[in-house]
Design a protein around this motif. Structure first.
Motif, PDB file in Angstrom:
ATOM      1  N   LYS A 101       0.806  -1.224   0.000  1.00 35.41           N
ATOM      2  CA  LYS A 101       0.000   0.000   0.000  1.00 35.41           C
ATOM      3  C   LYS A 101       0.841   1.276   0.000  1.00 35.41           C
ATOM      4  CE  LYS A 101      -3.939  -2.230   0.369  1.00 35.41           C
ATOM      5  NZ  LYS A 101      -4.950  -2.216  -0.723  1.00 35.41           N
ATOM      6  N   GLY A 102       2.161   1.153   0.208  1.00 36.10           N
ATOM      7  CA  GLY A 102       3.016   2.334   0.272  1.00 36.10           C
ATOM      8  C   GLY A 102       3.198   2.992  -1.084  1.00 36.10           C
ATOM      9  N   ARG A 103       3.607   4.247  -1.065  1.00 38.38           N
ATOM     10  CA  ARG A 103       3.758   5.020  -2.311  1.00 38.38           C
ATOM     11  C   ARG A 103       4.752   4.381  -3.270  1.00 38.38           C
ATOM     12  NH1 ARG A 103       7.268   9.482  -3.831  1.00 38.38           N
ATOM     13  NH2 ARG A 103       6.395  10.490  -5.692  1.00 38.38           N
ATOM     14  N   LEU A 104       5.900   3.945  -2.746  1.00 35.25           N
ATOM     15  CA  LEU A 104       6.921   3.364  -3.613  1.00 35.25           C
ATOM     16  C   LEU A 104       6.414   2.116  -4.332  1.00 35.25           C
ATOM     17  CD1 LEU A 104      10.210   3.725  -1.506  1.00 35.25           C
ATOM     18  CD2 LEU A 104       9.531   5.036  -3.520  1.00 35.25           C
ATOM     19  N   SER A 105       5.649   1.282  -3.621  1.00 43.27           N
ATOM     20  CA  SER A 105       5.142   0.061  -4.253  1.00 43.27           C
ATOM     21  C   SER A 105       4.008   0.364  -5.225  1.00 43.27           C
ATOM     22  CB  SER A 105       4.655  -0.926  -3.184  1.00 43.27           C
ATOM     23  OG  SER A 105       3.663  -0.346  -2.365  1.00 43.27           O
ATOM     24  N   VAL A 106       3.155   1.331  -4.882  1.00 39.86           N
ATOM     25  CA  VAL A 106       2.023   1.661  -5.743  1.00 39.86           C
ATOM     26  C   VAL A 106       2.462   2.388  -7.006  1.00 39.86           C
ATOM     27  CG1 VAL A 106      -0.102   3.026  -5.907  1.00 39.86           C
ATOM     28  CG2 VAL A 106       0.380   1.714  -3.834  1.00 39.86           C
ATOM     29  N   GLU A 107       3.346   3.387  -6.864  1.00 41.80           N
ATOM     30  CA  GLU A 107       3.731   4.222  -7.998  1.00 41.80           C
ATOM     31  C   GLU A 107       4.987   3.742  -8.723  1.00 41.80           C
ATOM     32  OE1 GLU A 107       3.887   8.357  -7.025  1.00 41.80           O
ATOM     33  OE2 GLU A 107       2.062   8.295  -5.811  1.00 41.80           O
ATOM     34  N   ALA A 108       5.801   2.933  -8.046  1.00 40.82           N
ATOM     35  CA  ALA A 108       7.073   2.528  -8.660  1.00 40.82           C
ATOM     36  C   ALA A 108       7.299   1.015  -8.634  1.00 40.82           C
ATOM     37  CB  ALA A 108       8.235   3.236  -7.961  1.00 40.82           C
ATOM     38  N   ASN A 109       6.338   0.243  -8.112  1.00 42.95           N
ATOM     39  CA  ASN A 109       6.495  -1.212  -7.983  1.00 42.95           C
ATOM     40  C   ASN A 109       7.764  -1.584  -7.219  1.00 42.95           C
ATOM     41  OD1 ASN A 109       4.166  -2.309  -9.373  1.00 42.95           O
ATOM     42  ND2 ASN A 109       5.073  -1.510 -11.256  1.00 42.95           N
ATOM     43  N   ASN A 110       8.206  -0.666  -6.354  1.00 42.91           N
ATOM     44  CA  ASN A 110       9.405  -0.903  -5.548  1.00 42.91           C
ATOM     45  C   ASN A 110       8.949  -1.408  -4.173  1.00 42.91           C
ATOM     46  OD1 ASN A 110      11.745  -0.737  -3.961  1.00 42.91           O
ATOM     47  ND2 ASN A 110      12.534   1.008  -5.111  1.00 42.91           N
ATOM     48  N   HIS A 111       9.077  -2.727  -3.957  1.00 40.20           N
ATOM     49  CA  HIS A 111       8.562  -3.339  -2.731  1.00 40.20           C
ATOM     50  C   HIS A 111       9.607  -3.448  -1.625  1.00 40.20           C
ATOM     51  CE1 HIS A 111       4.592  -5.180  -4.133  1.00 40.20           C
ATOM     52  NE2 HIS A 111       5.014  -4.416  -5.128  1.00 40.20           N
ATOM     53  N   PHE A 112      10.853  -3.089  -1.910  1.00 41.12           N
ATOM     54  CA  PHE A 112      11.907  -3.309  -0.924  1.00 41.12           C
ATOM     55  C   PHE A 112      12.685  -2.043  -0.586  1.00 41.12           C
ATOM     56  CE2 PHE A 112      10.968  -7.255  -3.065  1.00 41.12           C
ATOM     57  CZ  PHE A 112      10.763  -8.119  -1.994  1.00 41.12           C
ATOM     58  N   GLY A 113      12.192  -0.927  -1.017  1.00 39.79           N
ATOM     59  CA  GLY A 113      12.836   0.336  -0.669  1.00 39.79           C
ATOM     60  C   GLY A 113      14.259   0.438  -1.157  1.00 39.79           C
ATOM     61  N   ILE A 114      14.569  -0.198  -2.293  1.00 37.41           N
ATOM     62  CA  ILE A 114      15.941  -0.150  -2.814  1.00 37.41           C
ATOM     63  C   ILE A 114      16.186   1.194  -3.501  1.00 37.41           C
ATOM     64  CG2 ILE A 114      17.605  -1.194  -4.402  1.00 37.41           C
ATOM     65  CD1 ILE A 114      16.269  -3.853  -3.949  1.00 37.41           C
ATOM     66  N   LYS A 115      17.216   1.879  -3.048  1.00 32.02           N
ATOM     67  CA  LYS A 115      17.543   3.195  -3.597  1.00 32.02           C
ATOM     68  C   LYS A 115      18.330   3.048  -4.900  1.00 32.02           C
ATOM     69  CE  LYS A 115      17.430   5.213   1.033  1.00 32.02           C
ATOM     70  NZ  LYS A 115      18.149   5.936   2.098  1.00 32.02           N
ATOM     71  N   CYS A 116      18.545   4.185  -5.557  1.00 30.94           N
ATOM     72  CA  CYS A 116      19.131   4.143  -6.907  1.00 30.94           C
ATOM     73  C   CYS A 116      20.515   3.487  -6.957  1.00 30.94           C
ATOM     74  CB  CYS A 116      19.192   5.557  -7.483  1.00 30.94           C
ATOM     75  SG  CYS A 116      17.540   6.197  -7.904  1.00 30.94           S
ATOM     76  N   HIS A 117      21.483   4.000  -6.167  1.00 28.82           N
ATOM     77  CA  HIS A 117      22.821   3.393  -6.130  1.00 28.82           C
ATOM     78  C   HIS A 117      23.365   3.111  -7.539  1.00 28.82           C
ATOM     79  CE1 HIS A 117      22.460   2.965  -1.814  1.00 28.82           C
ATOM     80  NE2 HIS A 117      21.393   2.182  -1.928  1.00 28.82           N
ATOM     81  N   GLY A 118      23.399   4.126  -8.389  1.00 31.52           N
ATOM     82  CA  GLY A 118      23.913   3.946  -9.743  1.00 31.52           C
ATOM     83  C   GLY A 118      22.920   3.346 -10.718  1.00 31.52           C
ATOM     84  N   TRP A 119      21.693   3.239 -10.323  1.00 33.74           N
ATOM     85  CA  TRP A 119      20.626   2.681 -11.168  1.00 33.74           C
ATOM     86  C   TRP A 119      20.429   3.548 -12.419  1.00 33.74           C
ATOM     87  CZ3 TRP A 119      17.625  -1.444 -11.731  1.00 33.74           C
ATOM     88  CH2 TRP A 119      16.361  -1.350 -12.304  1.00 33.74           C
ATOM     89  N   LYS A 120      20.369   2.905 -13.597  1.00 36.97           N
ATOM     90  CA  LYS A 120      20.234   3.626 -14.850  1.00 36.97           C
ATOM     91  C   LYS A 120      18.814   3.578 -15.404  1.00 36.97           C
ATOM     92  CE  LYS A 120      25.066   2.915 -16.181  1.00 36.97           C
ATOM     93  NZ  LYS A 120      25.992   2.369 -17.216  1.00 36.97           N
TER      94      LYS A 120
END
Length: 269
Positions: A101-120
């Motif tokens: 239900k969190g914003r990251l999972s709803v809007e970004a499908n990010n379920h584990f709170g993984i930050k960018c860290h060089g993400w392209k």
């Protein structure tokens, strides 16, 4: 007399000629083949095939139970491929995403709170330890689960986790905190509580099969049981069966007082 005979003969000749005449009539040939009548769209019979009966939608007591139902197979697949306990993956997903239900999972499908860290790839910005931090964004939740597996398995700081037994969810929970996955000092306790409350370790057991070895699991003794209903509390149940809260926790291997509807408790030592 001769006239009479002559008349008779002429009449006989005329009668003979008439009888020989034949009238030829052609009867129309009856077609025996059946020509299928074309049906107009409006003439097509309704309900030519029985309608498919759709199963009733599954009802869950909470969003957490719905989350487990939706993602337990994905977590088990990741466990089979990368060796991360499904119980840990599910507990982290529940905690980090707010049961989806969190914003990251709803809007970004990010379920584990993984930050960018060089993400392209795609990104989303969200307030966390600092304002507007960069987080990874995925097209589908399954990619978030896969990235979680890669994130842990490819980073040296998490390498010690993979020396632990897959059944040792407590060791994994504590190891994640020690390796710096989260800053919350109660992070391991929260993971362990979720795993034990929802029996997430059963998904590990299903993957490991015969290789599964019971490891520091809650010990539930045989005896009378009670199924938790809406509005129940551990205190109320303990009073009903003449137990203390501590006794009820010990019998069922509970650490806290949280209960879920449908949870089965042993209420007789």
């Amino acid at each position: 007399m001769r006239k009479i005979v002559l008349v008779f003969c002429l009449a006989a000749v005329v009668f003979s000629c008439k009888s020989k005449k034949q009238v030829v009539t052609k009867k129309p040939h009856k077609r025996t083949e059946h020509v299928a009548r074309k049906q107009k769209p409006a003439e097509v019979e309704k309900h030519q095939e029985p309608e498919e009966v759709k199963p009733a939608p599954k009802v869950f007591a909470s969003s957490t139970e719905a989350y487990i139902y939706n993602y337990h197979e994905t977590a088990q697949q990741e466990m089979a491929l990368y060796g991360i306990p499904a119980s840990i993956t599910l507990a982290q997903g529940i905690l980090e995403s707010g049961s989806g239900k969190g914003r990251l999972s709803v809007e970004a499908n990010n379920h584990f709170g993984i930050k960018c860290h060089g993400w392209k790839g795609a990104k989303i910005y969200h307030d966390d330890d600092a304002d507007q931090e960069c987080f990874r964004k995925y097209k589908d939740a399954k990619y978030s689960f896969r990235d979680h597996s890669l994130f842990l398995s490819e980073r040296k700081r998490y390498s010690k986790l993979f020396d632990l037994k897959k059944e040792d969810y407590k060791g994994w929970a504590k190891g994640l905190k020690a390796a710096g996955y989260a800053t919350d000092r109660k992070y391991p306790d929260k993971l362990i509580s979720l795993i034990e409350r929802y029996k997430l370790y059963l998904y590990d057991e299903a993957v490991l099969g015969d290789k599964y070895v019971t490891y520091d699991m809650p010990t539930v003794q045989s005896g009378q049981t009670y199924t938790v209903e809406k509005g129940d509390t551990l205190y109320g149940i303990s009073k009903r069966f003449n137990l203390t809260v501590e006794q009820l926790q010990k019998i069922n291997g509970l650490r806290g007082t949280a209960l879920s509807i449908g949870q089965v408790l042993v209420v007789e030592p």
